[in-house]
Design an enzyme around this catalytic site. Structure first.
Site, mmCIF file in Angstrom:
data_model
loop_
_atom_site.group_PDB
_atom_site.id
_atom_site.type_symbol
_atom_site.label_atom_id
_atom_site.label_comp_id
_atom_site.label_asym_id
_atom_site.label_seq_id
_atom_site.Cartn_x
_atom_site.Cartn_y
_atom_site.Cartn_z
ATOM 1 N N ASP A 178 0.887 -1.168 0.000
ATOM 2 C CA ASP A 178 0.000 0.000 0.000
ATOM 3 C C ASP A 178 0.924 1.215 0.000
ATOM 4 O OD1 ASP A 178 -1.662 2.135 0.549
ATOM 5 O OD2 ASP A 178 -2.293 1.418 2.520
ATOM 6 N N LYS A 223 3.098 11.252 -3.419
ATOM 7 C CA LYS A 223 2.136 10.513 -4.245
ATOM 8 C C LYS A 223 1.269 11.446 -5.094
ATOM 9 C CE LYS A 223 -1.460 6.987 -3.593
ATOM 10 N NZ LYS A 223 -1.981 6.045 -2.586
ATOM 11 N N GLU A 275 -7.108 0.708 -4.362
ATOM 12 C CA GLU A 275 -7.068 0.569 -2.911
ATOM 13 C C GLU A 275 -8.377 0.039 -2.306
ATOM 14 O OE1 GLU A 275 -5.736 4.470 -1.883
ATOM 15 O OE2 GLU A 275 -3.758 4.060 -2.718
ATOM 16 N N ASP A 292 -12.964 4.858 2.100
ATOM 17 C CA ASP A 292 -11.532 4.985 2.425
ATOM 18 C C ASP A 292 -11.141 6.454 2.499
ATOM 19 O OD1 ASP A 292 -8.774 5.092 2.521
ATOM 20 O OD2 ASP A 292 -8.439 3.618 0.931
HETATM 21 MG MG MG Z 1 -4.574 4.636 2.041
#
Ligand code: MG
Ligand code: ADP
Length: 647
Positions: A21, A84, A183, A206
């Site tokens: 992840d 990211k 994800e 999420d």
């Molecule tokens: Mg995450």
């Protein structure tokens, strides 16, 4: 391949693909060991590694994780966090707020973002590779063997360029990236393993540091299927931290007009860190004290913050996730009571207010935790609503799911397969400037679809294949992913046939194939860089399609009927010029009248938004069509006679 002969016997059931992840704020690595997915700890015995990389000024090796975090306040210009958000992106893709970081970035117009460390320029992929290297090393030291293959997760809304950049980061870290998965899908996989009965529907909410995803999935006899996915790659815990930071700054201003901490290079990062710490503390405490001695040489900052105050700061940010939740449910074609579970993922979902709000959005039935002091709407408690599943470690589920996907790939968990969906529709532009959808939004991938197209004009010898992504009816309102030309032999209108095939592979990369059916000549284009697509605009695209649905629908009906009308007009004109002397003057006049009516309707078109009175247009076409039946017959007879007499 694993290369640990001594341990081979002991670990023979272990998947040799690690699951990673690669998060905006934290990253984690997991493996499947003897059928059980486990998250592996780093050298500091922590299962989450902060996604922070520090580049020491003495050219020594970069520091990653905890050690880098410590350098954030000391050397903010050499300590990279939230990298990211820059992966696979160009300057134009980023909002000003996204560019706001404590280190320098180079953002030349339309060039990939680069990170500046002293004199050196680094790609976001290279920085991410340091994080991946450190996770790889952590896994190797925990399992005492070598890993060379990985499954890495990305937010559902990552576009192709961002996915490619992630694969490249893996390569730079010495890993073969076997699969990129979303994800929320990974998280669902992790939860699905042990918690769900067959035939379940779940939503995965999420909320991490920098991204928000909501996905509705169906689990049916061991097979996962994504029903819909929504989200925003610029929404997360960082926004709450920023809002708390702003609150701190306004408090500081009221405490002393002379202090301007925004001028101090060290003060801001310290304040931001304190803001996050206060937020985390208030997930379990009802009040917390923020204390920063020597924030500036002559200023000590001290503030008491209550959970209530935090909630009023955070509420508007959390509330922004609501519309995505509602839309994901409606896109999946279900109602919230059809869901069995709502799974919470991401560190930010540890905040009690998030749990309370989400349970209200989905009308969960079993939410008791923070009910005491909140007023709930009438519709809140429905006995049939889904269960809110908060899980033990909401920030570890994604890594676990990635490891499980790795095990599926090696065949270790072959009973489960995993399907993903397209976030937006894909298609090509057709005559009249309309969008012709080949793969609709929320299609399960890998996906393949094709259609045969022809020319709309005589003697055309090439066709432009314009690849589009989006939900709007008119081509111009969608995003252009690329275009290419297919050529063929010159032929009358409607004769050439070009087959167009769209294929989305398991990584979400689009391959477009166009084939001239007569010659068999084909052309294949791979859409790798949907780079100009700002992924946070996916949401806007869907919203605007809903907003403009009626108007778009009218435009499509108008354009389609207009094409029909123009076809009919040119056929009638041709027939009239060929047979005018064979027609009665009254009949000629009748046709002329109908032609004028039709032309009149067309002339009243609103050019700007390509719309008009569709009903009048259809009526006029039908009447002209009716009136010209005899003409068509006369014309056909005449052509046949000429043909037979060899004229
Ligand atoms: Mg995450
Ligand atoms: P990402 O996927 O973006 O890396 P994570 O899932 O690790 O994010 O979540 C990070 C976010 O969760 C950060 O904003 C962090 O402040 C927040 N967070 C972590 N623990 C808690 C907690 N106990 N209470 C509230 N927020 C938390």
């Amino acid at each position: 391949m694993m290369s640990c002969p001594l341990l081979a016997e002991q670990y023979k059931h272990m998947s040799n693909i690690i699951g990673i992840d690669l998060g905006t704020t934290h990253s984690a690595v997991a493996v499947v060991d003897s059928g059980f997915p486990i998250v592996l700890a780093n050298a500091h015995s922590k299962r989450l590694t902060p996604s922070v990389v520090h580049y020491p000024s003495d050219q020594k090796a970069p520091k990653v994780g905890e050690e880098a975090v410590r350098m954030r306040t000391i050397a903010p210009d050499r300590t990279i966090y939230s990298v990211k958000r820059f992966m696979g992106r160009r300057s134009g893709d980023l909002s000003d707020r996204e560019k706001e970081v404590d280190y320098s970035i180079q953002a030349a117009p339309n060039a990939p973002i680069q990170i500046q460390i002293g004199e050196a320029l680094l790609s976001p992929e290279a920085v991410s590779a340091e994080i991946l290297k450190s996770l790889k090393a952590a896994a190797e030291s925990a399992m005492e063997c070598t890993f060379e293959r990985a499954v890495i997760t990305v937010p559902a809304y990552f576009n192709d360029a961002q996915r490619q950049a992630t694969i490249e980061a893996g390569r730079l870290a010495g890993l073969t990236v076997e699969r990129i998965i979303n994800e929320p899908t990974a998280a669902a996989l992790a939860y699905g393993l042990n918690r769900l009965k067959d035939q379940s529907k779940i939503a995965v909410y999420d909320l991490g540091g920098g991204t928000f995803d909501i996905t509705v999935l169906e689990l049916n006899e061991g097979v996962f299927r994504v029903l819909s996915t929504h989200g925003n790659t610029c929404l997360g815990g960082n926004d709450i931290d920023q809002a708390i930071l702003n609150h701190f700054l306004s408090v500081i201003r009221t405490q002393s007009e002379k202090i301007d901490v925004t001028q101090s290079e060290e003060a801001l990062p310290r304040l931001r860190e304190a803001a996050e710490q206060a937020k985390i503390a208030l997930s379990t405490e009802t009040t917390t004290t923020v204390e920063l001695p020597f924030l500036t040489p002559d200023f000590h900052f001290k503030l008491e913050l209550t959970r209530e105050e935090l909630q009023s700061i955070a509420r508007p940010i959390i509330e922004r996730t609501k519309q995505h939740c509602l839309r994901a449910i409606s896109d999946a074609g279900i109602r919230s009571e059809d869901l069995d579970q709502v799974v919470l993922v991401g560190g930010q979902t540890r905040m009690p207010l998030v749990r309370e709000r989400v349970s209200e959005y989905f009308q969960c039935s079993d939410f008791e935790e923070t009910r005491g002091d909140v007023r709930l709407g009438d519709s809140f408690h429905t006995a049939s609503g889904p269960e809110l599943n908060t899980g033990q470690n909401p920030d570890e589920a994604v890594a676990l799911g990635a490891a499980i996907q790795g095990a599926i790939l090696t065949g270790e968990m072959s009973q489960m397969t995993l399907l993903d969906v397209t976030p937006l529709s894909l298609g090509i532009e057709t005559f009249g400037g309309l969008m012709n959808v080949l793969i609709p939004r929320n299609s399960t991938i890998p996906a393949k679809a094709g259609e045969v197209f022809t020319t709309a004009v005589a003697n055309q010898k090439e066709m432009l294949i314009h690849i589009l992504q989006g939900e709007r009816e008119k081509a111009a309102d969608n995003w252009s992913l690329g275009q290419f030309v297919v050529s063929f032999e010159k032929a009358p209108k409607g004769v050439p046939r070009v087959g167009v095939q769209f294929e989305i592979d398991a990584n979400g990369v689009l391959h477009v194939l166009a084939r001239d059916i007569k010659s068999g000549k084909e052309q294949i284009v791979e859409i790798k860089s949907a780079i100009d697509v700002e992924d946070h605009k996916v949401t806007e695209m869907v919203e605007s399609s809903v907003e403009h649905a009626m108007q778009d629908w009218d435009a499509r009906r108008w354009i389609e009927n207009k094409l029909k009308a123009n076809d009919l007009l040119s056929a009638v004109t041709q027939s009239l010029s060929d047979c005018s002397e064979d027609l009665e003057p009254d009949y000629l006049e009748l046709i002329q009248e109908k032609v004028d009516v039709l032309k009149g309707v067309l002339a009243r078109e609103n050019k700007e938004n390509q719309s008009g009175d569709v009903d009048a247009l259809k009526r006029a076409v039908a009447e002209l069509d009716d009136a010209t039946q005899t003409l068509a017959q006369i014309h056909l007879d005449k052509i046949t006679a000429e043909y037979l007499t060899g004229a």
